[in-house]
Design a protein around this motif. Sequence first.
Motif, PDB file in Angstrom:
ATOM      1  N   GLU A 115       0.804  -1.219   0.000  1.00 40.08           N
ATOM      2  CA  GLU A 115       0.000   0.000   0.000  1.00 40.08           C
ATOM      3  C   GLU A 115       0.842   1.276   0.000  1.00 40.08           C
ATOM      4  N   THR A 130      -6.028   0.727   6.168  1.00 42.76           N
ATOM      5  CA  THR A 130      -6.085   0.128   4.828  1.00 42.76           C
ATOM      6  C   THR A 130      -4.785  -0.579   4.450  1.00 42.76           C
ATOM      7  N   ALA A 183      -7.364 -12.057   1.739  1.00 46.01           N
ATOM      8  CA  ALA A 183      -7.587 -11.401   0.447  1.00 46.01           C
ATOM      9  C   ALA A 183      -6.529 -10.358   0.090  1.00 46.01           C
ATOM     10  N   PRO A 184      -6.026  -9.525   1.031  1.00 47.09           N
ATOM     11  CA  PRO A 184      -5.018  -8.525   0.653  1.00 47.09           C
ATOM     12  C   PRO A 184      -3.717  -9.117   0.126  1.00 47.09           C
ATOM     13  N   THR A 233      -3.596 -11.507  -2.162  1.00 46.07           N
ATOM     14  CA  THR A 233      -3.819 -12.108  -3.475  1.00 46.07           C
ATOM     15  C   THR A 233      -4.126 -11.070  -4.549  1.00 46.07           C
ATOM     16  N   THR A 234      -3.985  -9.783  -4.255  1.00 44.47           N
ATOM     17  CA  THR A 234      -4.199  -8.747  -5.255  1.00 44.47           C
ATOM     18  C   THR A 234      -3.025  -8.718  -6.231  1.00 44.47           C
ATOM     19  N   PRO A 235      -3.207  -8.159  -7.407  1.00 46.20           N
ATOM     20  CA  PRO A 235      -2.081  -8.051  -8.355  1.00 46.20           C
ATOM     21  C   PRO A 235      -0.880  -7.322  -7.756  1.00 46.20           C
ATOM     22  N   ARG A 236      -1.131  -6.244  -7.004  1.00 45.86           N
ATOM     23  CA  ARG A 236      -0.024  -5.512  -6.382  1.00 45.86           C
ATOM     24  C   ARG A 236       0.705  -6.383  -5.366  1.00 45.86           C
ATOM     25  N   ALA A 237      -0.029  -7.104  -4.526  1.00 48.40           N
ATOM     26  CA  ALA A 237       0.603  -7.971  -3.536  1.00 48.40           C
ATOM     27  C   ALA A 237       1.444  -9.046  -4.205  1.00 48.40           C
TER      28      ALA A 237
END
Length: 381
Positions: free
Chosen positions: A150, A206, A341-342, A344-348
């Motif tokens: 983030e 966040t 879930a945080p 598995t995001t593209p950014r992560a």
Amino acid sequence: MIDNLRSKLVLSEADLHDFARGAAFLGTGGGGDPYLGRLLCQAALQEYGHPQIVGLDQLPDDAMVAFVAMLGAPTVLLEKGVSGLDVDLALQRLQERLGRPVDALMSAEIGGLNSTLPIVAAARAGLPLVDADGMGRAFPELQMVVMNFEGVSSTPFVMVDEHLNSIIVDTHSAVRTEQFVRLAAMQMGLSCVVAGYPLTVDRARTATIPNTMTEALRLGRAIAAGRSSGRPSEALIEALSSSSVYGYALEVFEGKIADLRRTTEGGFNVGYATLESSRGSSRTLEIIFQNENLVARENGELRAIVPDLITVVDQENAEPIPTESLRYGQRVKVIAAAAPAPLTTPRALEFIHPRCFGLDEEYIPLEELARRAQASRDSTE
């Protein structure tokens, strides 16, 4: 000092057993020895009292939060532990560099020793502890946290060794921080206390994974309750599957450890374990780890892979087993759970994709792998 806070979670001495056990599962084999962490925690609570464990919604937006952790090779951390003075100095030096006090502490990772060390630090400093962490599990490197995904700076980053030598690292990226810190950690004997990722509560809402201390306690209690009924692994899987943070879990394999390689390389505990099925078949499972378990393959077929959680537990009582405690002949089960879930995001996945660990495979979510395995079994019946 923030006044008028009420703890959302109170850990009694009995709770510490369950909390450390749940956190050990979430550590996926890493994060430092949970038994040592529990002993350190018990001693600190007896001497300094219980810190308030609070939610981010209980703190003002501009309050400053930072994590405190141990960093190094798990096999070395187990031998050296902490004195408490090193914990105090790490926080002191971070505050000096920031030019303002830290108002609350949190876990970098809700795994093993690094889930209990922040309790020690908060008790000693008289600060509240946030019910959140940066991973929802354990990972081996400093850039593998939601704060970095983030855009939160990892620095200033403080390191303190057992002799109270200290270093402050300032870099322009979390990857560079990891590179510098890992080299320094080797000079510090692969066991040091660190403090970093300072951020305001407004950002933390966040940029962290909330309620993971609560989840660790809930999972530990599920294992304890399952032991009473004779089904601890099943109780653990049910608790994970009903979790708002994880939401899906299954038993991947049951067997005994037939082959094991473990060494310290580049500041990490790395190696593999091979399991043979205890159910009278020729099935084998290979687990590769870098501090934490990264991938599980059954007869060459992928069953679970990072960032999903893979943990080895005792076959009889579901006690989580850190990678440094694996032994030949142990009878174990391998339980996997879906990543928060945080993660598995593209950014992560730029930072925690299997390729980031040297694995030449794509990330396939655990539930999808389970569907494929079931379809394969159905087609052969």
